[in-house]
Scaffold this active site. Structure first.
Site, PDB file in Angstrom:
ATOM      1  N   GLU A  99       0.841  -1.193   0.000  1.00  0.00           N
ATOM      2  CA  GLU A  99       0.000   0.000   0.000  1.00  0.00           C
ATOM      3  C   GLU A  99       0.880   1.248   0.000  1.00  0.00           C
ATOM      4  O   GLU A  99       1.880   1.330   0.722  1.00  0.00           O
ATOM      5  CB  GLU A  99      -0.892   0.009   1.246  1.00  0.00           C
ATOM      6  CG  GLU A  99      -1.754   1.254   1.376  1.00  0.00           C
ATOM      7  CD  GLU A  99      -2.589   1.286   2.649  1.00  0.00           C
ATOM      8  OE1 GLU A  99      -3.535   2.080   2.708  1.00  0.00           O
ATOM      9  OE2 GLU A  99      -2.296   0.499   3.576  1.00  0.00           O
ATOM     10  N   LYS A 211      -8.991   3.541  -2.750  1.00  0.00           N
ATOM     11  CA  LYS A 211      -9.471   3.105  -1.440  1.00  0.00           C
ATOM     12  C   LYS A 211     -10.756   3.845  -1.088  1.00  0.00           C
ATOM     13  O   LYS A 211     -10.793   5.080  -1.077  1.00  0.00           O
ATOM     14  CB  LYS A 211      -8.388   3.384  -0.401  1.00  0.00           C
ATOM     15  CG  LYS A 211      -8.581   2.735   0.955  1.00  0.00           C
ATOM     16  CD  LYS A 211      -7.340   2.967   1.814  1.00  0.00           C
ATOM     17  CE  LYS A 211      -7.394   2.231   3.136  1.00  0.00           C
ATOM     18  NZ  LYS A 211      -6.152   2.409   3.914  1.00  0.00           N
ATOM     19  N   CYS A 249      -5.695  -2.582   2.743  1.00  0.00           N
ATOM     20  CA  CYS A 249      -5.543  -2.456   4.192  1.00  0.00           C
ATOM     21  C   CYS A 249      -6.846  -2.765   4.924  1.00  0.00           C
ATOM     22  O   CYS A 249      -7.408  -3.829   4.760  1.00  0.00           O
ATOM     23  CB  CYS A 249      -4.993  -1.065   4.540  1.00  0.00           C
ATOM     24  SG  CYS A 249      -4.177  -0.988   6.164  1.00  0.00           S
TER      25      CYS A 249
END
Length: 515
Positions: A99, A211, A249
Protein backbone atom coordinates in the site's frame (compact mmCIF):
# COMPACT_ATOMS: atom_id res chain seq x y z
CA UNK A 1 -4.93 -26.95 -46.26
CA UNK A 2 -1.54 -28.55 -45.73
CA UNK A 3 1.66 -26.56 -46.31
CA UNK A 4 4.79 -28.60 -47.03
CA UNK A 5 8.35 -27.47 -47.39
CA UNK A 6 9.28 -26.38 -50.90
CA UNK A 7 10.19 -29.62 -52.69
CA UNK A 8 10.21 -30.60 -56.33
CA UNK A 9 10.73 -33.89 -58.09
CA UNK A 10 9.56 -35.88 -61.05
CA UNK A 11 5.95 -34.88 -61.33
CA UNK A 12 6.08 -33.33 -57.84
CA UNK A 13 4.20 -30.22 -56.81
CA UNK A 14 5.82 -27.25 -55.11
CA UNK A 15 4.38 -25.47 -52.11
CA UNK A 16 3.28 -22.65 -54.37
CA UNK A 17 1.13 -25.16 -56.29
CA UNK A 18 -0.65 -26.19 -53.12
CA UNK A 19 -1.86 -22.67 -52.61
CA UNK A 20 -3.30 -22.34 -56.10
CA UNK A 21 -7.07 -22.65 -56.54
CA UNK A 22 -8.10 -26.08 -57.68
CA UNK A 23 -4.96 -27.82 -56.47
CA UNK A 24 -5.87 -30.25 -53.69
CA UNK A 25 -3.82 -32.18 -51.22
CA UNK A 26 -4.82 -35.41 -52.96
CA UNK A 27 -3.08 -34.20 -56.12
CA UNK A 28 0.30 -34.80 -54.52
CA UNK A 29 2.06 -37.75 -56.21
CA UNK A 30 2.99 -40.85 -54.28
CA UNK A 31 6.68 -40.09 -54.59
CA UNK A 32 6.38 -38.21 -51.26
CA UNK A 33 6.21 -41.02 -48.68
CA UNK A 34 6.45 -38.52 -45.83
CA UNK A 35 3.08 -37.00 -46.71
CA UNK A 36 0.87 -39.47 -44.89
CA UNK A 37 3.25 -39.65 -41.92
CA UNK A 38 3.23 -35.83 -41.66
CA UNK A 39 -0.56 -35.79 -41.69
CA UNK A 40 -0.72 -38.40 -38.93
CA UNK A 41 1.70 -36.40 -36.80
CA UNK A 42 -0.31 -33.25 -37.36
CA UNK A 43 -3.56 -34.97 -36.39
CA UNK A 44 -1.97 -36.43 -33.26
CA UNK A 45 -0.62 -33.04 -32.22
CA UNK A 46 -4.02 -31.40 -32.75
CA UNK A 47 -5.73 -34.07 -30.69
CA UNK A 48 -3.14 -33.66 -27.94
CA UNK A 49 -3.73 -29.91 -27.79
CA UNK A 50 -7.50 -30.32 -27.66
CA UNK A 51 -7.54 -33.01 -24.99
CA UNK A 52 -4.44 -32.48 -22.91
CA UNK A 53 -3.48 -28.81 -22.85
CA UNK A 54 -6.85 -27.85 -21.42
CA UNK A 55 -6.35 -30.48 -18.72
CA UNK A 56 -2.86 -29.33 -17.74
CA UNK A 57 -2.56 -27.87 -14.22
CA UNK A 58 -3.12 -24.13 -14.17
CA UNK A 59 0.04 -23.20 -12.34
CA UNK A 60 1.72 -19.83 -11.86
CA UNK A 61 4.49 -18.37 -9.73
CA UNK A 62 3.46 -15.29 -7.76
CA UNK A 63 5.32 -13.00 -5.38
CA UNK A 64 4.96 -10.08 -2.97
CA UNK A 65 7.62 -7.43 -2.47
CA UNK A 66 8.21 -6.14 1.06
CA UNK A 67 9.74 -2.87 -0.11
CA UNK A 68 9.77 0.57 1.49
CA UNK A 69 9.30 3.94 -0.18
CA UNK A 70 12.48 5.89 -0.88
CA UNK A 71 12.99 9.63 -0.47
CA UNK A 72 12.12 10.48 -4.08
CA UNK A 73 9.53 9.01 -6.44
CA UNK A 74 12.14 8.56 -9.17
CA UNK A 75 14.28 6.50 -6.78
CA UNK A 76 11.29 4.40 -5.75
CA UNK A 77 10.42 3.73 -9.40
CA UNK A 78 14.00 2.69 -10.05
CA UNK A 79 13.87 0.31 -7.07
CA UNK A 80 10.56 -1.08 -8.33
CA UNK A 81 12.15 -1.80 -11.71
CA UNK A 82 15.09 -3.57 -10.04
CA UNK A 83 12.74 -5.70 -7.95
CA UNK A 84 10.67 -6.58 -11.03
CA UNK A 85 13.76 -7.66 -12.94
CA UNK A 86 14.94 -9.81 -10.03
CA UNK A 87 11.48 -11.39 -9.79
CA UNK A 88 11.55 -12.08 -13.54
CA UNK A 89 14.87 -13.89 -13.17
CA UNK A 90 13.21 -16.12 -10.59
CA UNK A 91 10.32 -16.98 -12.88
CA UNK A 92 7.63 -14.83 -11.25
CA UNK A 93 4.49 -14.15 -13.31
CA UNK A 94 2.74 -11.63 -11.00
CA UNK A 95 4.18 -9.30 -8.38
CA UNK A 96 2.39 -7.27 -5.69
CA UNK A 97 3.83 -4.13 -4.03
CA UNK A 98 2.60 -2.64 -0.71
CA UNK A 99 0.00 0.00 0.00
CA UNK A 100 1.17 3.53 -0.87
CA UNK A 101 4.53 2.25 -2.15
CA UNK A 102 4.68 5.05 -4.72
CA UNK A 103 4.01 8.35 -2.97
CA UNK A 104 4.63 6.92 0.49
CA UNK A 105 2.74 6.06 3.65
CA UNK A 106 3.41 9.01 6.03
CA UNK A 107 3.70 6.91 9.15
CA UNK A 108 4.03 8.80 12.49
CA UNK A 109 3.23 12.14 10.83
CA UNK A 110 0.33 14.15 12.30
CA UNK A 111 0.47 17.06 9.81
CA UNK A 112 0.18 19.49 12.71
CA UNK A 113 -3.51 18.73 13.13
CA UNK A 114 -5.63 18.67 16.25
CA UNK A 115 -9.37 18.96 16.67
CA UNK A 116 -10.08 22.59 15.88
CA UNK A 117 -6.60 23.61 14.69
CA UNK A 118 -3.98 23.02 12.00
CA UNK A 119 -0.44 24.36 12.20
CA UNK A 120 1.61 26.06 9.53
CA UNK A 121 4.28 23.42 9.96
CA UNK A 122 1.69 20.74 9.26
CA UNK A 123 0.62 22.51 6.08
CA UNK A 124 4.23 22.47 4.93
CA UNK A 125 4.35 18.75 5.59
CA UNK A 126 1.21 18.23 3.54
CA UNK A 127 2.71 20.28 0.70
CA UNK A 128 5.71 17.94 0.62
CA UNK A 129 3.47 14.89 0.67
CA UNK A 130 1.14 16.28 -2.01
CA UNK A 131 4.03 17.02 -4.35
CA UNK A 132 5.45 13.52 -3.91
CA UNK A 133 2.14 11.90 -4.87
CA UNK A 134 1.60 10.32 -8.30
CA UNK A 135 -0.36 11.97 -11.13
CA UNK A 136 -1.77 9.22 -13.34
CA UNK A 137 -3.81 11.62 -15.46
CA UNK A 138 -7.19 10.55 -14.06
CA UNK A 139 -10.03 12.85 -13.03
CA UNK A 140 -11.02 13.53 -9.39
CA UNK A 141 -14.22 11.49 -9.76
CA UNK A 142 -12.38 8.74 -11.62
CA UNK A 143 -12.91 8.17 -15.34
CA UNK A 144 -12.90 4.36 -15.15
CA UNK A 145 -12.64 2.66 -18.53
CA UNK A 146 -12.04 5.97 -20.29
CA UNK A 147 -8.83 6.32 -18.29
CA UNK A 148 -7.82 2.72 -18.95
CA UNK A 149 -8.45 3.09 -22.69
CA UNK A 150 -6.73 6.51 -22.86
CA UNK A 151 -9.85 8.30 -24.06
CA UNK A 152 -9.34 11.37 -21.85
CA UNK A 153 -8.22 14.57 -23.49
CA UNK A 154 -4.49 15.26 -23.52
CA UNK A 155 -3.28 18.80 -22.97
CA UNK A 156 -1.98 20.80 -25.91
CA UNK A 157 1.66 20.04 -26.58
CA UNK A 158 1.70 17.08 -24.18
CA UNK A 159 2.38 13.46 -25.08
CA UNK A 160 0.26 12.01 -22.30
CA UNK A 161 -1.83 12.88 -19.27
CA UNK A 162 -0.25 12.95 -15.85
CA UNK A 163 3.39 12.99 -14.81
CA UNK A 164 4.57 9.96 -16.78
CA UNK A 165 4.37 7.44 -13.93
CA UNK A 166 1.77 5.38 -15.77
CA UNK A 167 4.02 5.15 -18.80
CA UNK A 168 7.01 4.27 -16.60
CA UNK A 169 5.11 1.42 -14.92
CA UNK A 170 3.96 0.08 -18.27
CA UNK A 171 7.54 0.10 -19.52
CA UNK A 172 8.77 -1.74 -16.41
CA UNK A 173 6.06 -4.38 -16.79
CA UNK A 174 6.80 -4.82 -20.47
CA UNK A 175 10.56 -5.13 -20.04
CA UNK A 176 10.28 -7.57 -17.12
CA UNK A 177 7.38 -9.55 -18.55
CA UNK A 178 5.66 -9.49 -15.15
CA UNK A 179 2.11 -8.47 -14.31
CA UNK A 180 2.51 -5.71 -11.70
CA UNK A 181 0.06 -4.67 -8.99
CA UNK A 182 1.33 -1.50 -7.33
CA UNK A 183 0.02 0.43 -4.33
CA UNK A 184 0.33 4.19 -4.68
CA UNK A 185 -0.89 7.59 -3.57
CA UNK A 186 -2.60 9.28 -6.49
CA UNK A 187 -2.99 13.02 -6.95
CA UNK A 188 -6.12 14.13 -8.83
CA UNK A 189 -7.25 17.73 -8.76
CA UNK A 190 -6.63 19.04 -5.25
CA UNK A 191 -7.05 15.72 -3.42
CA UNK A 192 -5.03 12.60 -2.74
CA UNK A 193 -6.30 9.04 -3.07
CA UNK A 194 -4.76 5.81 -1.88
CA UNK A 195 -4.97 3.44 -4.82
CA UNK A 196 -3.81 0.35 -6.67
CA UNK A 197 -2.96 0.03 -10.36
CA UNK A 198 -2.94 -3.20 -12.37
CA UNK A 199 -0.27 -3.26 -15.09
CA UNK A 200 -0.16 -5.98 -17.75
CA UNK A 201 3.16 -6.55 -19.54
CA UNK A 202 1.47 -6.57 -22.96
CA UNK A 203 -1.62 -4.38 -22.58
CA UNK A 204 -0.36 -1.78 -20.11
CA UNK A 205 -2.67 -0.50 -17.37
CA UNK A 206 -5.79 -2.62 -17.40
CA UNK A 207 -7.39 -1.24 -14.27
CA UNK A 208 -7.07 1.05 -11.27
CA UNK A 209 -8.96 1.47 -8.04
CA UNK A 210 -9.07 3.88 -5.12
CA UNK A 211 -9.47 3.11 -1.44
CA UNK A 212 -13.10 3.75 -0.52
CA UNK A 213 -12.56 4.08 3.25
CA UNK A 214 -9.30 5.52 4.61
CA UNK A 215 -8.62 4.53 8.21
CA UNK A 216 -8.34 6.88 11.18
CA UNK A 217 -5.95 9.77 10.55
CA UNK A 218 -5.64 8.72 6.89
CA UNK A 219 -8.97 10.49 6.40
CA UNK A 220 -7.18 13.78 7.06
CA UNK A 221 -5.01 13.40 3.95
CA UNK A 222 -6.79 10.90 1.65
CA UNK A 223 -10.14 11.38 -0.03
CA UNK A 224 -12.64 8.55 -0.41
CA UNK A 225 -12.58 6.65 -3.68
CA UNK A 226 -15.61 5.49 -5.65
CA UNK A 227 -17.02 2.01 -5.05
CA UNK A 228 -17.19 1.60 -8.84
CA UNK A 229 -13.42 1.05 -8.76
CA UNK A 230 -13.93 -2.26 -6.93
CA UNK A 231 -14.33 -3.80 -10.37
CA UNK A 232 -12.29 -6.99 -10.77
CA UNK A 233 -9.79 -7.36 -13.59
CA UNK A 234 -9.46 -10.42 -15.81
CA UNK A 235 -6.28 -11.47 -17.56
CA UNK A 236 -4.63 -14.60 -18.88
CA UNK A 237 -1.05 -15.36 -17.83
CA UNK A 238 0.79 -18.40 -19.19
CA UNK A 239 -2.52 -19.93 -20.19
CA UNK A 240 -4.09 -19.41 -16.76
CA UNK A 241 -7.16 -17.19 -16.58
CA UNK A 242 -7.12 -14.93 -13.54
CA UNK A 243 -9.85 -12.81 -12.02
CA UNK A 244 -8.09 -10.53 -9.59
CA UNK A 245 -9.07 -7.64 -7.37
CA UNK A 246 -7.56 -5.67 -4.49
CA UNK A 247 -8.87 -4.65 -1.07
CA UNK A 248 -6.55 -2.11 0.54
CA UNK A 249 -5.54 -2.46 4.19
CA UNK A 250 -8.52 -2.11 6.55
CA UNK A 251 -11.00 -2.37 3.69
CA UNK A 252 -10.48 -6.05 4.45
CA UNK A 253 -12.34 -5.46 7.72
CA UNK A 254 -15.42 -4.41 5.71
CA UNK A 255 -17.46 -7.61 5.21
CA UNK A 256 -19.68 -6.18 2.48
CA UNK A 257 -16.69 -4.90 0.54
CA UNK A 258 -15.07 -8.34 0.71
CA UNK A 259 -18.34 -9.87 -0.45
CA UNK A 260 -18.44 -7.53 -3.45
CA UNK A 261 -15.11 -9.02 -4.56
CA UNK A 262 -16.19 -12.59 -3.82
CA UNK A 263 -19.29 -12.01 -5.97
CA UNK A 264 -17.05 -11.30 -8.95
CA UNK A 265 -15.56 -14.79 -8.56
CA UNK A 266 -11.98 -13.68 -7.89
CA UNK A 267 -9.37 -16.41 -7.73
CA UNK A 268 -6.52 -14.04 -6.84
CA UNK A 269 -7.28 -11.69 -3.94
CA UNK A 270 -4.75 -8.90 -3.37
CA UNK A 271 -4.36 -7.09 -0.04
CA UNK A 272 -1.69 -4.38 -0.02
CA UNK A 273 -1.60 -3.04 3.53
CA UNK A 274 0.04 -0.87 6.19
CA UNK A 275 -1.08 -3.12 9.07
CA UNK A 276 1.79 -4.93 10.82
CA UNK A 277 -0.20 -6.23 13.77
CA UNK A 278 -0.28 -9.89 14.71
CA UNK A 279 -3.99 -9.96 13.90
CA UNK A 280 -3.38 -9.34 10.19
CA UNK A 281 -2.32 -12.88 9.31
CA UNK A 282 -5.48 -14.48 10.78
CA UNK A 283 -7.56 -12.00 8.77
CA UNK A 284 -5.80 -12.98 5.54
CA UNK A 285 -6.38 -16.66 6.30
CA UNK A 286 -10.05 -15.92 6.88
CA UNK A 287 -10.30 -14.08 3.56
CA UNK A 288 -8.70 -17.04 1.77
CA UNK A 289 -11.12 -19.49 3.41
CA UNK A 290 -14.11 -17.33 2.55
CA UNK A 291 -13.14 -16.57 -1.03
CA UNK A 292 -11.47 -19.88 -1.92
CA UNK A 293 -8.87 -17.68 -3.63
CA UNK A 294 -5.14 -17.25 -3.30
CA UNK A 295 -4.42 -14.21 -1.12
CA UNK A 296 -1.34 -12.03 -1.52
CA UNK A 297 -0.59 -9.35 1.09
CA UNK A 298 2.34 -6.94 0.90
CA UNK A 299 3.41 -4.47 3.58
CA UNK A 300 6.30 -2.07 3.87
CA UNK A 301 9.04 -2.63 6.44
CA UNK A 302 10.54 0.68 7.57
CA UNK A 303 12.98 1.87 10.19
CA UNK A 304 12.52 5.37 11.55
CA UNK A 305 15.75 6.58 9.93
CA UNK A 306 14.26 5.80 6.51
CA UNK A 307 11.23 8.03 6.94
CA UNK A 308 11.28 11.16 4.75
CA UNK A 309 13.15 14.14 6.25
CA UNK A 310 9.97 16.23 6.32
CA UNK A 311 8.49 13.63 8.72
CA UNK A 312 11.56 13.05 10.88
CA UNK A 313 12.02 16.79 11.34
CA UNK A 314 8.52 17.31 12.78
CA UNK A 315 7.32 14.21 14.51
CA UNK A 316 6.17 15.69 17.82
CA UNK A 317 2.46 15.33 18.52
CA UNK A 318 -0.59 17.33 18.00
CA UNK A 319 -0.26 20.70 19.75
CA UNK A 320 0.20 23.35 17.09
CA UNK A 321 2.51 25.52 19.22
CA UNK A 322 5.09 22.73 19.35
CA UNK A 323 5.27 22.34 15.59
CA UNK A 324 5.66 26.05 14.97
CA UNK A 325 8.55 28.05 16.43
CA UNK A 326 9.19 31.73 16.09
CA UNK A 327 12.02 31.02 13.67
CA UNK A 328 10.03 28.55 11.60
CA UNK A 329 12.85 26.05 11.77
CA UNK A 330 10.90 23.11 13.20
CA UNK A 331 9.74 21.71 16.52
CA UNK A 332 11.04 22.82 19.88
CA UNK A 333 13.68 20.70 21.58
CA UNK A 334 12.32 17.79 23.59
CA UNK A 335 12.26 18.04 27.37
CA UNK A 336 12.53 15.72 30.34
CA UNK A 337 9.16 14.52 31.42
CA UNK A 338 7.58 12.02 33.73
CA UNK A 339 5.05 9.48 32.57
CA UNK A 340 2.06 8.23 34.53
CA UNK A 341 0.38 5.00 33.51
CA UNK A 342 -3.32 4.32 33.86
CA UNK A 343 -4.76 0.92 34.68
CA UNK A 344 -5.14 0.27 30.92
CA UNK A 345 -1.39 0.88 30.40
CA UNK A 346 -1.95 4.17 28.56
CA UNK A 347 0.73 6.79 29.21
CA UNK A 348 0.20 10.46 30.02
CA UNK A 349 3.24 12.65 29.55
CA UNK A 350 3.69 15.54 31.99
CA UNK A 351 6.32 17.89 30.57
CA UNK A 352 8.65 19.76 32.88
CA UNK A 353 10.11 23.23 32.58
CA UNK A 354 11.77 24.58 29.45
CA UNK A 355 15.18 24.50 31.13
CA UNK A 356 15.24 20.71 31.14
CA UNK A 357 17.22 18.98 28.45
CA UNK A 358 16.70 15.78 26.48
CA UNK A 359 17.62 12.44 28.06
CA UNK A 360 21.07 11.29 27.10
CA UNK A 361 20.17 7.66 26.41
CA UNK A 362 17.35 7.00 23.89
CA UNK A 363 14.78 4.42 24.90
CA UNK A 364 12.52 2.21 22.78
CA UNK A 365 9.40 3.92 21.56
CA UNK A 366 6.01 2.37 22.43
CA UNK A 367 4.17 0.48 19.72
CA UNK A 368 0.95 1.79 18.23
CA UNK A 369 -1.41 -1.16 18.37
CA UNK A 370 -3.56 0.12 15.51
CA UNK A 371 -1.12 -0.53 12.67
CA UNK A 372 1.95 -2.03 14.29
CA UNK A 373 3.67 1.34 14.11
CA UNK A 374 5.75 3.21 16.63
CA UNK A 375 3.85 6.15 18.04
CA UNK A 376 5.42 9.60 17.80
CA UNK A 377 5.09 10.07 21.57
CA UNK A 378 2.45 9.85 24.32
CA UNK A 379 -0.35 12.38 24.64
CA UNK A 380 0.49 15.81 26.06
CA UNK A 381 -1.74 16.94 28.91
CA UNK A 382 -0.22 20.32 29.69
CA UNK A 383 2.56 21.94 31.71
CA UNK A 384 2.53 22.33 35.45
CA UNK A 385 3.63 25.51 37.13
CA UNK A 386 5.55 23.52 39.73
CA UNK A 387 8.98 21.95 39.34
CA UNK A 388 7.95 18.95 41.46
CA UNK A 389 5.65 16.62 39.48
CA UNK A 390 5.97 13.50 41.56
CA UNK A 391 2.88 14.12 43.72
CA UNK A 392 0.48 16.85 44.75
CA UNK A 393 0.02 17.94 48.36
CA UNK A 394 -3.22 15.99 48.40
CA UNK A 395 -1.41 12.89 47.20
CA UNK A 396 1.27 13.30 49.86
CA UNK A 397 -1.18 13.19 52.73
CA UNK A 398 0.18 10.77 55.33
CA UNK A 399 2.85 9.76 52.82
CA UNK A 400 0.41 7.66 50.79
CA UNK A 401 -1.33 8.02 47.42
CA UNK A 402 -5.04 8.14 47.20
CA UNK A 403 -6.79 5.53 45.04
CA UNK A 404 -7.14 8.21 42.34
CA UNK A 405 -3.74 9.45 41.19
CA UNK A 406 -3.85 13.24 40.90
CA UNK A 407 -1.53 14.75 38.33
CA UNK A 408 -0.75 18.51 38.43
CA UNK A 409 -2.25 20.72 35.75
CA UNK A 410 -1.95 24.47 35.03
CA UNK A 411 -3.62 26.94 37.39
CA UNK A 412 -3.30 24.56 40.34
CA UNK A 413 -5.79 22.08 38.88
CA UNK A 414 -5.25 18.35 39.09
CA UNK A 415 -6.09 15.52 36.67
CA UNK A 416 -7.49 12.42 38.41
CA UNK A 417 -6.17 9.16 36.98
CA UNK A 418 -7.76 5.88 38.13
CA UNK A 419 -5.55 3.61 40.17
CA UNK A 420 -5.11 -0.10 39.55
CA UNK A 421 -6.03 -0.79 43.19
CA UNK A 422 -8.85 0.27 45.49
CA UNK A 423 -6.52 0.89 48.42
CA UNK A 424 -4.06 3.72 48.83
CA UNK A 425 -0.51 3.04 47.64
CA UNK A 426 2.81 4.39 48.94
CA UNK A 427 4.42 7.10 46.87
CA UNK A 428 7.31 5.74 44.83
CA UNK A 429 10.24 7.70 43.52
CA UNK A 430 10.45 8.13 39.73
CA UNK A 431 12.99 5.70 38.32
CA UNK A 432 14.87 5.99 35.06
CA UNK A 433 12.45 3.68 33.24
CA UNK A 434 9.49 5.98 33.91
CA UNK A 435 10.98 8.71 31.78
CA UNK A 436 9.19 8.97 28.45
CA UNK A 437 11.38 7.20 25.88
CA UNK A 438 12.90 9.08 23.01
CA UNK A 439 12.86 8.10 19.37
CA UNK A 440 15.49 5.70 18.10
CA UNK A 441 16.40 5.84 14.42
CA UNK A 442 16.85 2.08 14.33
CA UNK A 443 13.35 1.39 15.61
CA UNK A 444 10.98 -0.23 13.14
CA UNK A 445 8.02 2.04 12.61
CA UNK A 446 6.55 -0.82 10.56
CA UNK A 447 7.75 -4.42 10.88
CA UNK A 448 6.28 -5.79 7.65
CA UNK A 449 4.39 -9.07 7.87
CA UNK A 450 3.88 -9.77 4.14
CA UNK A 451 2.41 -13.18 3.38
CA UNK A 452 0.91 -15.51 0.76
CA UNK A 453 -2.08 -17.69 1.67
CA UNK A 454 -3.61 -20.68 -0.13
CA UNK A 455 -7.32 -20.95 -1.01
CA UNK A 456 -8.19 -23.05 2.04
CA UNK A 457 -6.36 -20.78 4.47
CA UNK A 458 -2.97 -22.48 4.62
CA UNK A 459 0.05 -20.16 4.97
CA UNK A 460 2.27 -20.71 1.93
CA UNK A 461 4.85 -18.00 2.61
CA UNK A 462 5.53 -15.62 5.48
CA UNK A 463 4.76 -13.66 7.45
CA UNK A 464 8.02 -11.81 6.85
CA UNK A 465 9.11 -9.65 9.81
CA UNK A 466 11.74 -6.92 10.04
CA UNK A 467 13.22 -7.51 6.59
CA UNK A 468 13.48 -4.01 5.17
CA UNK A 469 15.39 -4.55 1.92
CA UNK A 470 15.13 -7.37 -0.57
CA UNK A 471 12.05 -8.90 1.02
CA UNK A 472 10.67 -10.96 -1.88
CA UNK A 473 8.26 -13.74 -0.96
CA UNK A 474 7.74 -16.19 -3.83
CA UNK A 475 5.15 -18.96 -4.05
CA UNK A 476 6.09 -21.24 -6.94
CA UNK A 477 3.81 -23.29 -9.17
CA UNK A 478 0.61 -22.64 -7.26
CA UNK A 479 -2.32 -24.48 -8.82
CA UNK A 480 -5.29 -22.21 -9.48
CA UNK A 481 -7.54 -25.22 -9.93
CA UNK A 482 -7.30 -25.50 -6.14
CA UNK A 483 -9.68 -22.53 -6.06
CA UNK A 484 -12.28 -24.59 -7.89
CA UNK A 485 -11.61 -27.66 -5.76
CA UNK A 486 -12.31 -25.53 -2.71
CA UNK A 487 -15.78 -24.68 -4.01
CA UNK A 488 -16.89 -28.24 -3.27
CA UNK A 489 -17.99 -27.22 0.20
CA UNK A 490 -18.36 -23.43 0.09
CA UNK A 491 -19.01 -20.64 -2.40
CA UNK A 492 -20.03 -17.67 -0.27
CA UNK A 493 -21.35 -15.67 -3.23
CA UNK A 494 -23.07 -18.64 -4.89
CA UNK A 495 -24.23 -21.97 -3.50
CA UNK A 496 -23.46 -20.92 0.08
CA UNK A 497 -24.78 -17.38 -0.27
CA UNK A 498 -28.58 -17.87 -0.32
CA UNK A 499 -28.81 -15.18 -2.97
CA UNK A 500 -32.56 -15.83 -3.11
CA UNK A 501 -32.82 -14.29 0.37
CA UNK A 502 -29.80 -12.01 0.73
CA UNK A 503 -28.86 -9.34 -1.77
CA UNK A 504 -26.00 -6.84 -1.97
CA UNK A 505 -26.02 -3.81 -4.25
CA UNK A 506 -22.99 -1.57 -4.68
CA UNK A 507 -23.29 1.84 -6.32
CA UNK A 508 -21.71 1.87 -9.77
CA UNK A 509 -20.49 -1.74 -9.60
CA UNK A 510 -21.67 -4.83 -11.46
CA UNK A 511 -21.31 -7.74 -9.05
CA UNK A 512 -21.54 -10.40 -11.74
CA UNK A 513 -18.30 -12.22 -12.59
CA UNK A 514 -16.53 -10.41 -15.44
CA UNK A 515 -16.30 -12.18 -18.82
Amino acid sequence: MLYLRRRTGAGGLRQDDVRRPGVQEADFPSIHPQRHQTKRLRDCFTAFCETNLTDMPKRLTVAVSQSHTLSKTSATLSALATTAQEAARQGVHLLLFPEAYLGGYPRTCNFGAAVGSRSEGGREQFLQYFQNAIDLGDTPRGAGDDWVERKLEVGKGQKYRGDGTREALEKIANESGIFLVVGLVERAGGSLYCGVVYVCPTEGCVGKRRKVMPTGTERLIWAQGSTSTLKAVTTTIAGVKLTLAAAICWENYMPLLRYSLYSQNVNLYLAPTADARDTWLPLMRTVACESRAYVLSANQCVQRKHLPPWIRGSDSPVTASENDTSTGTGPKPKRHSSAAKTEETHEFKIPSSDQDTMPKTPKPTPVDKAHGAISPSPLHIGSSSSDNHSASPIQQRNGRRRSSNLMPMPDNHFLALPSGSARDEPIAEQDSESTVPTDDDNDFVCRGGSCIIGPTGEVLKGPLWEVEDGGLLIARDIDFEDCERGRLDIDVAGSYGRTDSFELRVAGLDLNPPP
